[in-house]
Design an enzyme around this catalytic site. Sequence first.
Site, PDB file in Angstrom:
ATOM      1  N   CYS A 185      -8.512 -17.509  16.595  1.00 28.37           N
ATOM      2  CA  CYS A 185      -9.897 -17.059  16.738  1.00 28.37           C
ATOM      3  C   CYS A 185     -10.218 -16.034  15.644  1.00 28.37           C
ATOM      4  O   CYS A 185      -9.319 -15.353  15.154  1.00 28.37           O
ATOM      5  CB  CYS A 185     -10.112 -16.430  18.118  1.00 28.37           C
ATOM      6  N   LYS A 240       0.847  -1.184   0.000  1.00 35.04           N
ATOM      7  CA  LYS A 240       0.000   0.000   0.000  1.00 35.04           C
ATOM      8  C   LYS A 240       0.889   1.243   0.000  1.00 35.04           C
ATOM      9  O   LYS A 240       1.975   1.238   0.598  1.00 35.04           O
ATOM     10  CB  LYS A 240      -0.919   0.030   1.240  1.00 35.04           C
ATOM     11  N   CYS A 249     -10.707 -19.859  22.079  1.00 39.70           N
ATOM     12  CA  CYS A 249      -9.686 -20.480  22.911  1.00 39.70           C
ATOM     13  C   CYS A 249      -9.841 -20.009  24.354  1.00 39.70           C
ATOM     14  O   CYS A 249     -10.320 -18.913  24.627  1.00 39.70           O
ATOM     15  CB  CYS A 249      -8.295 -20.128  22.401  1.00 39.70           C
ATOM     16  N   GLY A 272     -50.004 -39.492  39.944  1.00 36.00           N
ATOM     17  CA  GLY A 272     -49.147 -39.768  38.796  1.00 36.00           C
ATOM     18  C   GLY A 272     -48.183 -40.888  39.064  1.00 36.00           C
ATOM     19  O   GLY A 272     -47.554 -40.942  40.127  1.00 36.00           O
ATOM     20  N   PRO A 282     -44.688 -43.102  38.614  1.00 40.97           N
ATOM     21  CA  PRO A 282     -43.295 -42.620  38.559  1.00 40.97           C
ATOM     22  C   PRO A 282     -42.905 -42.261  37.131  1.00 40.97           C
ATOM     23  O   PRO A 282     -43.133 -43.031  36.199  1.00 40.97           O
ATOM     24  CB  PRO A 282     -42.485 -43.821  39.058  1.00 40.97           C
ATOM     25  N   GLY A 283     -42.323 -41.076  36.950  1.00 41.24           N
ATOM     26  CA  GLY A 283     -41.858 -40.667  35.623  1.00 41.24           C
ATOM     27  C   GLY A 283     -42.953 -40.194  34.697  1.00 41.24           C
ATOM     28  O   GLY A 283     -42.741 -40.121  33.480  1.00 41.24           O
ATOM     29  N   THR A 287     -43.768 -33.230  38.350  1.00 38.65           N
ATOM     30  CA  THR A 287     -43.057 -32.000  38.711  1.00 38.65           C
ATOM     31  C   THR A 287     -43.070 -31.003  37.561  1.00 38.65           C
ATOM     32  O   THR A 287     -43.162 -29.793  37.785  1.00 38.65           O
ATOM     33  CB  THR A 287     -41.612 -32.334  39.143  1.00 38.65           C
TER      34      THR A 287
END
Length: 958
Positions: free
Chosen positions: A380, A274, A345, A657, A659-660, A664
């Site tokens: 990067c 340049k 990184c 309910g 189990p599973g 929740t």
Amino acid sequence: MFVVFSFVLYFKFTNHETVKPRTPPSIKPGKTRNPRQCALSLDPQPRCVFAGVLCNFQVLMDMENHNSSLVVELSYPDLVINVGQITLSEVNRNGLEDTQRDQERKKIIQAACALLNSGGGVIRMAMANNHEHPVEMGQDLERSLREFIPSSELQTFFETKQQGRCFYIFVKSWSSGPVSEDGSTNPRICSLSSSLYHRSGTSAILMDSRDVFKFLKTKKSNAKTLEEEPSCKVRKVEHRQLHKLNPASLIFQKDQLEYGEILPFPESQHVEFKQFSTKRIPEYVKNIIPKYISAFANTEGGYLFIGVHDKSKKVLGCAKENVDIDLLKKKTEDAIHKLPRVHFCQSRCQIDFTLKILDVVANGELYGYVCVIRVEPSCCPVFSEVPKSWMVKGENICSLTTEEWVGMMMDTDPDLQNFSKDFESQLSLCSRPPHTRPVYSKKGLEHKETLQQHLFSVPLEGLQCTPESLWKELTSEHEGLEELIHKQIHPFSRGLLILSRSWAVDLNLQEKQGVICDALLVAQNSPPMLYTILEKQDADGQLYCTRTAFTLKQKLVNTGGYTGKLCVMTRVLHLSPESNTESFEGSGSLIYYPESYYLVDIQQMEALLQSLVIVLLSFRSFLSDQLGCEILNLLTMQQYEILSKNLRKNRELFIHGLPGSGKTIIAMMIMNKIKNNFGCEENEILYVCENQLLKDFIGKKNICHAVTRTTFMRNLNFEKIQHIIIDEAQNFRMENGDWYDKAKIITQRRKDRPGILWIFLDYFQTSHMDFSGLPDLSAQNSREELNRVVRNADPIAKYLQDKMEMIKKMPPPNIPPGSLEILHEAEWAQGVQGNCEIKWFSAMSGIITYVVDKCQFFLRGGYSPEDIAVLFSKTLEVEKYKDNFQKAMKKRRMSQNNDTSILASHILLDSVRRFSGLERNIVFGINPRAAEPAIFDNLLLCLASRARKHLYILMLRC
């Protein structure tokens, strides 16, 4: 920011002839109305629909004259960006000064990019030139739109229309599109410029957005590799040797050059020449730095010579009297240090460069200087500036930060290496809008297509109201509602009218008092339309409807992944006889949507309804925290039906309910619904469970005040609490008092507005012999069941079935008769691989060695320490053996110097009871024993149900 709040939206129908309706839910349609016509410059005279606004004329004119910034208008059921006054037509734009033309182009570019990245919307502009007849935008403005979209896809994402002195650009949400034959695809988001350069031959090339993903992915992979020893040192040595082989390195080692000498090498992949500008040299250098430093750093490194003629290779330098060397150095170094970077990184390395100022000598005397910068390849990505990309955030149009841009560009479906056989994709990020998150369902459960057919099946003919039960409730409660709704939907030939007591609550917004119901119309030859039916006329009714429609449209695109052109029209109706049945306040300014926003066939309707299924049934997966990215799962039909219950008619509810079965999950979601239904704060909703771990888990969700049962009974300061959710209630006891009676007193102390009391339990998982405090089964009048088990892998599910059969045959005495009959209706989601093993050992040391070996095996296979739980029968055993386990883990860690070494502090060691209500992928049960033989099978069941994929029950021989 200038924002207009005085708009009130309405939707005006034509042809409101009353017809005698058939008995619901099937409604015979009339003929489809003739839509109005409008002129579009890209699509002449298609059919259109419109969103209307009522406003003070002077306010409108003031807004149209406001030309200093972009305005996100908040009074539409869509994202509408007002860009102010714009000069339109080729002739008029050719007469503009360059500065004004560029300013107007910039506003269009930013608004278009922001809408493409934010779910789509409308750009609204006031025509600066007074034209009564339609005009074109102007070629430079059209070119601005092509900067984001290939010319062949221009009308896929943009359509335009002129109306009076307003001109509109309709913008569809961006979607990346399918992968092409060469493996490339559109980027995840739109950008005007990536600001990432790379070196190609003798040029610094700006990376196309389509190439960015591959580049960033490679950089991320290489950065990880470079950090590993000894490869990092090897690569650095290789780079140094490359520099030595480059002939430019010999010049770089010199201190001076002769004026006019010809350098013995040309420009190349690693060399750029340049010349200095004639004035303001430090500024000139600072301006060229970003492009070339970015290019060299992102490729293989290289040399930037400033002061050398690029064609002749002559050393010209810069005359010493024209430059301040210290200032030049400072400007150059500052410019390089300020270049944006995104670190892949861990070392967060800086740009590695060396700056040298070489003397230029003429006739033995100092003439001037050449500036040389050697740039090392960066692990990067290095940007020339912040990428040029925008997005709507709230009321503002914001430029994405470099980190945000990279994150969204690299957004892909998560790596479910350890779960690929457990889950099935319901919504992939491929070809979806920028904000869409991946959605998965457990194997063996319904797909979104099946759920859509079950919930929102499009009839072969006619218009149907759904759900039918709610339709019957509403029409029986409100006289005249049936006739009012029939009158509105009469013009439509085929589709669904989806009813809700509050679509706002369904979309996680607050309910509005005085709303009888909301109804979403999804019909052929019509855009989606949201009706709000009020008890009586309400000035805020239209704002409520508009806000709900806006949220629905955004969620259908950004959550549901809908990729078609979409708007949601609004209309507010009043049922009271003293009010008009329509919310007319006068005529106003209208936004007409093009014909392409109609749902023209069943395929489009079903695609939209499948997106609606994801909006209504999705919830944040527990995998999100493990994988570090947002993942959604879908509710089962059974779970959704419980969640959809009318809270005002189900203030007390017992949910049994297995189990599973997701108790929740439903408990968490119902607390959000309570908050929106009743306008509650988080501290007005109480969650009560038996163990500390589950209490801490729920407390971190910031949806309620969470306590254990012991704290609930000891604490008297619950004045603010209005609603209570009880979880794992089968393990509650009466040792501190009658918890059920206390909960009822708290939730019913406001006689005019009693609160919500929902109790979740599973008698199969009762782990004690005491009275739980639950009312008799016969007194649990309002009761629902969750009998579909969705958590466990097939071998674990089979073990659970066997244990439940044994418990049912010989239940503990404190489990009420009849409470275990739910087992007869149990359903098991099948298709998930895993294992369930029971092993016997002669000493605890053998168990410890086995667990440590297995943990290391799983960690090497890609699992994390957070996937593993080691559970004992009692808390005392945890304390007794904890040190032994951790010593063995640390010893194994010292002998295995790799990334899969066991991190003892992150593997959970606890008791079965304290872990109740939680789950892990891998569970070790250490010598499970019950104080009472009658509940031994219950303890084993509770232990086994905690494991999603791998269960090891390790027993000691007596």
